[in-house]
Every structure is written in structure tokens, then in C-alpha cells.
Motif scaffolding. Sequence first.
Motif, PDB file in Angstrom:
ATOM      1  N   ASN A 183      40.721  46.035  47.457  1.00 15.28           N
ATOM      2  CA  ASN A 183      40.998  47.121  48.397  1.00 15.28           C
ATOM      3  C   ASN A 183      42.432  47.593  48.180  1.00 15.28           C
ATOM      4  OD1 ASN A 183      41.572  48.740  50.599  1.00 15.28           O
ATOM      5  ND2 ASN A 183      40.579  47.394  52.087  1.00 15.28           N
ATOM      6  N   ILE A 184      42.610  48.843  47.774  1.00 14.85           N
ATOM      7  CA  ILE A 184      43.953  49.319  47.444  1.00 14.85           C
ATOM      8  C   ILE A 184      44.857  49.470  48.674  1.00 14.85           C
ATOM      9  CG2 ILE A 184      43.207  50.438  45.299  1.00 14.85           C
ATOM     10  CD1 ILE A 184      43.379  53.145  46.740  1.00 14.85           C
ATOM     11  N   LEU A 185      44.289  49.279  49.870  1.00 13.21           N
ATOM     12  CA  LEU A 185      45.102  49.285  51.090  1.00 13.21           C
ATOM     13  C   LEU A 185      45.556  47.881  51.490  1.00 13.21           C
ATOM     14  CD1 LEU A 185      43.075  51.871  53.227  1.00 13.21           C
ATOM     15  CD2 LEU A 185      45.044  52.280  51.732  1.00 13.21           C
ATOM     16  N   ASP A 186      45.034  46.864  50.814  1.00 19.83           N
ATOM     17  CA  ASP A 186      45.348  45.462  51.123  1.00 19.83           C
ATOM     18  C   ASP A 186      46.426  44.961  50.161  1.00 19.83           C
ATOM     19  OD1 ASP A 186      45.443  42.750  51.578  1.00 19.83           O
ATOM     20  OD2 ASP A 186      43.365  42.352  50.999  1.00 19.83           O
ATOM     21  N   VAL A 187      47.677  45.048  50.583  1.00 17.72           N
ATOM     22  CA  VAL A 187      48.798  44.743  49.692  1.00 17.72           C
ATOM     23  C   VAL A 187      48.777  43.294  49.230  1.00 17.72           C
ATOM     24  CG1 VAL A 187      51.315  44.634  49.492  1.00 17.72           C
ATOM     25  CG2 VAL A 187      50.236  46.574  50.648  1.00 17.72           C
ATOM     26  N   SER A 188      48.498  42.370  50.132  1.00 18.09           N
ATOM     27  CA  SER A 188      48.502  40.948  49.745  1.00 18.09           C
ATOM     28  C   SER A 188      47.370  40.660  48.745  1.00 18.09           C
ATOM     29  CB  SER A 188      48.373  40.040  50.973  1.00 18.09           C
ATOM     30  OG  SER A 188      47.159  40.286  51.658  1.00 18.09           O
ATOM     31  N   GLY A 189      46.221  41.301  48.943  1.00 17.53           N
ATOM     32  CA  GLY A 189      45.113  41.144  48.002  1.00 17.53           C
ATOM     33  C   GLY A 189      45.466  41.704  46.629  1.00 17.53           C
ATOM     34  N   LEU A 190      46.155  42.843  46.611  1.00 21.10           N
ATOM     35  CA  LEU A 190      46.591  43.441  45.351  1.00 21.10           C
ATOM     36  C   LEU A 190      47.602  42.538  44.647  1.00 21.10           C
ATOM     37  CD1 LEU A 190      47.080  47.201  46.370  1.00 21.10           C
ATOM     38  CD2 LEU A 190      45.148  46.196  45.155  1.00 21.10           C
ATOM     39  N   GLN A 191      48.523  41.992  45.416  1.00 21.41           N
ATOM     40  CA  GLN A 191      49.527  41.091  44.833  1.00 21.41           C
ATOM     41  C   GLN A 191      48.854  39.884  44.177  1.00 21.41           C
ATOM     42  OE1 GLN A 191      51.857  40.493  48.386  1.00 21.41           O
ATOM     43  NE2 GLN A 191      53.437  41.959  47.744  1.00 21.41           N
ATOM     44  N   ALA A 192      47.818  39.363  44.820  1.00 21.10           N
ATOM     45  CA  ALA A 192      47.093  38.214  44.272  1.00 21.10           C
ATOM     46  C   ALA A 192      46.396  38.581  42.967  1.00 21.10           C
ATOM     47  CB  ALA A 192      46.079  37.701  45.292  1.00 21.10           C
ATOM     48  N   LEU A 193      45.794  39.782  42.917  1.00 20.91           N
ATOM     49  CA  LEU A 193      45.122  40.228  41.692  1.00 20.91           C
ATOM     50  C   LEU A 193      46.111  40.407  40.542  1.00 20.91           C
ATOM     51  CD1 LEU A 193      42.507  42.857  42.943  1.00 20.91           C
ATOM     52  CD2 LEU A 193      41.993  40.784  41.652  1.00 20.91           C
ATOM     53  N   PHE A 194      47.262  41.006  40.833  1.00 27.21           N
ATOM     54  CA  PHE A 194      48.268  41.219  39.791  1.00 27.21           C
ATOM     55  C   PHE A 194      48.833  39.882  39.309  1.00 27.21           C
ATOM     56  CE2 PHE A 194      47.933  45.606  40.698  1.00 27.21           C
ATOM     57  CZ  PHE A 194      48.636  46.324  39.738  1.00 27.21           C
ATOM     58  N   ALA A 195      49.026  38.946  40.228  1.00 22.25           N
ATOM     59  CA  ALA A 195      49.545  37.627  39.856  1.00 22.25           C
ATOM     60  C   ALA A 195      48.539  36.876  38.986  1.00 22.25           C
ATOM     61  CB  ALA A 195      49.871  36.823  41.108  1.00 22.25           C
ATOM     62  N   GLU A 196      47.256  37.022  39.309  1.00 24.35           N
ATOM     63  CA  GLU A 196      46.218  36.306  38.560  1.00 24.35           C
ATOM     64  C   GLU A 196      46.001  36.897  37.172  1.00 24.35           C
ATOM     65  OE1 GLU A 196      41.378  35.387  38.748  1.00 24.35           O
ATOM     66  OE2 GLU A 196      42.373  36.374  40.456  1.00 24.35           O
ATOM     67  N   HIS A 197      45.925  38.224  37.088  1.00 22.80           N
ATOM     68  CA  HIS A 197      45.511  38.857  35.832  1.00 22.80           C
ATOM     69  C   HIS A 197      46.673  39.362  34.979  1.00 22.80           C
ATOM     70  CE1 HIS A 197      41.251  38.655  36.789  1.00 22.80           C
ATOM     71  NE2 HIS A 197      41.543  39.068  38.013  1.00 22.80           N
ATOM     72  N   LYS A 198      47.858  39.550  35.611  1.00 24.19           N
ATOM     73  CA  LYS A 198      49.021  40.072  34.868  1.00 24.19           C
ATOM     74  C   LYS A 198      48.618  41.265  33.983  1.00 24.19           C
ATOM     75  CE  LYS A 198      51.319  35.569  34.837  1.00 24.19           C
ATOM     76  NZ  LYS A 198      50.388  35.008  35.834  1.00 24.19           N
ATOM     77  N   PRO A 199      48.078  42.305  34.588  1.00 23.31           N
ATOM     78  CA  PRO A 199      47.496  43.400  33.801  1.00 23.31           C
ATOM     79  C   PRO A 199      48.532  44.221  33.038  1.00 23.31           C
ATOM     80  CG  PRO A 199      47.592  44.007  36.118  1.00 23.31           C
ATOM     81  CD  PRO A 199      47.999  42.566  36.036  1.00 23.31           C
ATOM     82  N   ALA A 200      48.163  44.596  31.816  1.00 25.14           N
ATOM     83  CA  ALA A 200      48.962  45.554  31.060  1.00 25.14           C
ATOM     84  C   ALA A 200      48.661  46.974  31.549  1.00 25.14           C
ATOM     85  CB  ALA A 200      48.663  45.435  29.576  1.00 25.14           C
ATOM     86  N   TYR A 201      47.405  47.159  32.036  1.00 22.45           N
ATOM     87  CA  TYR A 201      46.967  48.474  32.528  1.00 22.45           C
ATOM     88  C   TYR A 201      46.245  48.327  33.853  1.00 22.45           C
ATOM     89  CZ  TYR A 201      47.923  50.265  27.845  1.00 22.45           C
ATOM     90  OH  TYR A 201      48.538  50.617  26.676  1.00 22.45           O
ATOM     91  N   CYS A 202      46.440  49.303  34.706  1.00 17.70           N
ATOM     92  CA  CYS A 202      45.722  49.400  35.977  1.00 17.70           C
ATOM     93  C   CYS A 202      45.086  50.789  36.010  1.00 17.70           C
ATOM     94  CB  CYS A 202      46.701  49.206  37.138  1.00 17.70           C
ATOM     95  SG  CYS A 202      46.052  49.659  38.746  1.00 17.70           S
ATOM     96  N   ILE A 203      43.764  50.838  36.108  1.00 25.57           N
ATOM     97  CA  ILE A 203      43.046  52.116  36.182  1.00 25.57           C
ATOM     98  C   ILE A 203      42.580  52.302  37.624  1.00 25.57           C
ATOM     99  CG2 ILE A 203      41.135  53.492  35.299  1.00 25.57           C
ATOM    100  CD1 ILE A 203      41.050  51.588  32.862  1.00 25.57           C
ATOM    101  N   ASN A 204      43.043  53.367  38.269  1.00 26.45           N
ATOM    102  CA  ASN A 204      42.641  53.592  39.663  1.00 26.45           C
ATOM    103  C   ASN A 204      41.590  54.692  39.773  1.00 26.45           C
ATOM    104  OD1 ASN A 204      42.515  53.384  42.460  1.00 26.45           O
ATOM    105  ND2 ASN A 204      44.014  55.026  42.704  1.00 26.45           N
ATOM    106  N   CYS A 205      40.350  54.265  39.987  1.00 30.89           N
ATOM    107  CA  CYS A 205      39.238  55.201  40.231  1.00 30.89           C
ATOM    108  C   CYS A 205      38.920  55.287  41.724  1.00 30.89           C
ATOM    109  CB  CYS A 205      37.987  54.745  39.492  1.00 30.89           C
ATOM    110  SG  CYS A 205      38.203  54.447  37.746  1.00 30.89           S
ATOM    111  N   ALA A 206      39.608  54.494  42.546  1.00 30.57           N
ATOM    112  CA  ALA A 206      39.341  54.487  43.989  1.00 30.57           C
ATOM    113  C   ALA A 206      39.932  55.746  44.622  1.00 30.57           C
ATOM    114  CB  ALA A 206      39.945  53.239  44.626  1.00 30.57           C
TER     115      ALA A 206
END
Length: 284
Positions: free
Chosen positions: A38-61
Motif C-alpha cells: 500500500n503506497i500510503l503505508d510508509v512503514s510497510g513501504l520501508q519494510a519492502l525497500f529494506a527487504e528487496h533493496k530495489p534498483a527500480y521501483c515501478i509505480n502502477c498504483a
Amino acid sequence: MSSILVFGASGQLGQCLAHVAQERNIPGIVFPPEAQANILDVSGLQALFAEHKPAYCINCAAYTAVDKAEDELDLARKINRDGVENLARLCGEHGTTLIQISTDFVFAGTGNTPLVETDAAEPISVYGLTKLEGEQVILAHTRQFFILRTSWLYSEYANNFVKTMLRLGQDRDELRVIWDQTGTPCYAIDLAGCILTIIESQSQQYGIYHYSNEGVTSWYDFATAIFELSGTPVKTVPIRTAEYPTKATRPAYSVMDKTKAKTQLGIAIPHWRESLAVCIKALS
């Protein structure tokens, strides 16, 4: 290749990205379920970025209910501006390249020549306004971004104009369709291919780009082509926008110039009829 995080995975473009990524055998592309993304859930987003360390983020939401948005400004703004700001901030912090999908609705559509990326953005609807605000917050938080403005998106997936016309064509002998709004359809499979080509090429030509299929048409001519290519015996009758009033005002002319995407990103873009034929074949 480092991981690629896709937000809005269950939507039309998200499903097209999954299809094309599988076809191209692209590794490391992650489609987290919306409960976790959920792009409105900052803590959830932080967890995803910490886990995956993405080079790219594609936002279709996105909030895309154009007419409903006129009565739901706050909700549309939360998703189309605040959610994008959350992603842009995290991308800036992690050195992640953000690929954001925007829209031709950022333009007023009062001209008659193809729109380039530097033309004044003057939205005439809540939807267009909130999508423009989403573009603006990206500029404030990161320089590593691609904003792709697209138009008239359709595919085999989700609800869209092509599938609606085919469904209505099964039940009716005649359909009235607007002819005085001019633009260009975009096959979402082609847009997904464009996005993944940017990633595969590791382009650093950051900025705002226009992407739809080539050519120019009206909704009336688009519908007529849908019935012609699918062999659906329906008569189409052209009507003016004024004969089909909607809550939100649409741009009358939103043909976008794709020269920048073709020259700076090396993207090959098929004509809209060619791509429509591919989609119709896939649907049948």
C-alpha cells in the motif's frame, strides 16, 4: 540485475508487466500483494525497500476513476500525490530509480498540435490535477526518475475501452461514440515493454517522457476499428462530447509527441491499429 519492485501489481499495467517480464525472462522483478504494498503505508513501504533493496521501483498504483474523482478530491490526492511522494522519498533515500506512470490528462487539451513534454501542464479535471501533483512531488525528492505520460490505455487485462466495446457489441446493433475527442490509444503490453526496455538498457536519461502508440484517432474511429478487426457487426454512430455529458471534463485534443522517447530511450513504437490487432487476437 538487482530487484525491481512493482506497485499496483493487480491492475491492468501491473498484469501486463508480469506478462512481458515472463516473456522476456527478466529476473528479480517482484509483484508484492497489495496488502503488503500500500503506497500510503510508509512503514510497510520501508519494510519492502529494506527487504528487496530495489534498483527500480515501478509505480502502477493510482486513483483512475476520472468522474468519481470530481467528488473524491481528498482520496484521489492521497493516492496520486501523497502515495507517490512516499515512494519518491524512499527512492531518493535508497538510490532507487522510480518509474512513475502519468497521464495525458495533465494537459488542458485545447490545442491542435501534438503535445511535447515541455508544454504547459494545465489539468481540467481533479484526476489530471492530482496526477500532475504526483509528478511534481517526484521532482522534489529524487533526480533518478522516469515519468511516462500515457493515454487511452487498454489490454487483455482488467476493464478498459476495448473490452467494454466488445462486450456491448455482443448485445447491440448500434453504438453511439464520441468523435470530437482526439488522442492515441496505448496498448498496455507495449507500455510494459517500454518500461522493461528502460530497465534492461540501464538508461540514465532521466526525465518526463510521452508514451502511447503512434498515430491519431477519435474514440469513434477507435471503436469502429475494434469492431472491424474483431468481426463484430455493430454500426457506430458519431456523437459530440456535449451529447454524452460526464462529471469530469476530458481533454479534447491529447495527442502526445513521442519523439523524445524514441530518440533518447531508443524505443520503437508500433501504430495503434497494429497493436489493437494484436490485442484483439489475444482476446479471441
